[in-house]
Write a protein that holds these residues in place. Sequence first.
Motif, short mmCIF file in Angstrom:
data_model
loop_
_atom_site.label_atom_id
_atom_site.label_comp_id
_atom_site.label_asym_id
_atom_site.label_seq_id
_atom_site.Cartn_x
_atom_site.Cartn_y
_atom_site.Cartn_z
N PHE A 11 -33.24 -7.18 16.81
CA PHE A 11 -32.91 -7.08 18.23
C PHE A 11 -33.48 -8.31 18.94
O PHE A 11 -34.67 -8.60 18.83
CB PHE A 11 -33.52 -5.81 18.84
N LEU A 17 -27.87 -8.79 18.84
CA LEU A 17 -28.63 -8.56 17.62
C LEU A 17 -28.22 -9.62 16.62
O LEU A 17 -27.05 -10.04 16.59
CB LEU A 17 -28.38 -7.16 17.06
N ASP A 46 -31.12 4.21 19.64
CA ASP A 46 -30.73 2.84 19.29
C ASP A 46 -29.60 2.33 20.17
O ASP A 46 -29.57 1.15 20.54
CB ASP A 46 -30.28 2.77 17.82
N ALA A 50 -29.91 -1.01 22.39
CA ALA A 50 -29.00 -2.12 22.10
C ALA A 50 -28.17 -2.52 23.32
O ALA A 50 -27.90 -3.71 23.52
CB ALA A 50 -28.09 -1.76 20.93
N PHE A 63 -34.54 -3.74 13.54
CA PHE A 63 -33.76 -2.64 14.12
C PHE A 63 -33.37 -1.63 13.06
O PHE A 63 -33.17 -1.97 11.89
CB PHE A 63 -32.52 -3.20 14.80
N GLY A 119 -38.24 0.24 13.10
CA GLY A 119 -37.21 -0.11 14.06
C GLY A 119 -37.59 0.01 15.51
O GLY A 119 -36.73 -0.09 16.38
#
Length: 349
Positions: A11, A17, A46, A50, A63, A119
């Motif tokens: 990330f 990403l 997530d 994101a 991630f 992550g």
Amino acid sequence: MIDNSMQQLTFIRPEILEWREIGSPKIENDGQAIVKPLAVTRCDLDLYIANGTIPMKDQPFAFGHEIAGEVIMVGDQVTDVAPGDRVIVPFQINCGTCKNCRSGLTNGCTSVPAFSAYGLAQSSGVEWGGGLSDYILVPFANAMLVKIPSQLSLPVAAAISDNASDGYRTVAEPLLRCPGEDVLIVGGLAQSVGLFAVQAAVALGAGRVVYSDFDHARLALAKSLGAEILERRYALGMPLDGQFPIVVDASNIPDGLIYALRSTAACGHCTGISAPGRTIDNIPLASMYMKGITYEISRVHARAEIEKVLQCACAGHIQHQDVITTRVPFRQAQEVMTDPDIKLVFEAS
């Protein structure tokens, strides 16, 4: 043997990403193992990291944290798994020996910095690696790793490492105390957790299982899983749909939480699976006090829940694959991480 370098999805900032080449992990003590991730499901969290809904610092981190894979190497004191075993990797780092771990409170392991997880390096300040990598290091292999039963797929096993277990625990303990009671699941931004809670409530013999949401796709899926559905847009002061002994707030929206709390029956139990804001006005504390309800909010103690969820899955009582909506190769994770699908799984080639 593994290569000295590997690829890791990192990330960088919202909507960005990158696959980066970094050094491969190495076993540094006898209790560690190295696992090759083979399936990584996208946690509900997530998606919002994101896409920037949940703000993060401008500090890159690995991630992905819902992981199933294959053991590649183990230290000399690792006895519970061996190279070649398929395993679930719980997303939280836990030692198995501290007081909290021995009590089943694996979210609060005291042997590592608070909130340590794959992550999610910015939570703990320690980079433990991420599931969307060629390899990950498991620091407490005997305590953490769980062999995957032969009848379960890798995508299902990956989901059980976090969100599926989270959905299960929201209703399992309340239904154990009060068998056959009705359950209301307030759905929303915690997309898959609310639907996994539907599955668990049905499997564990709840009376009515009612699911509310504002999203048509989630409502349709909840209905297919056995729930009565209510299309609702949460708003302060909205009419209630009854009083329920067991309530789950998976909305991650302040007004959804208030609706959930107001819908909890006298002496009932409401579980919140996320924090929909740092502070929330209008929480109905007086009503909660008078009714005597219990409100519980916590991350799931993932490692402590996994075996119970596996038992349900292996017995065929819960079909977790029915919540997984999209399958994607690992190398496309960079492009599709912010897609609004309910539950993605990234699979190694």
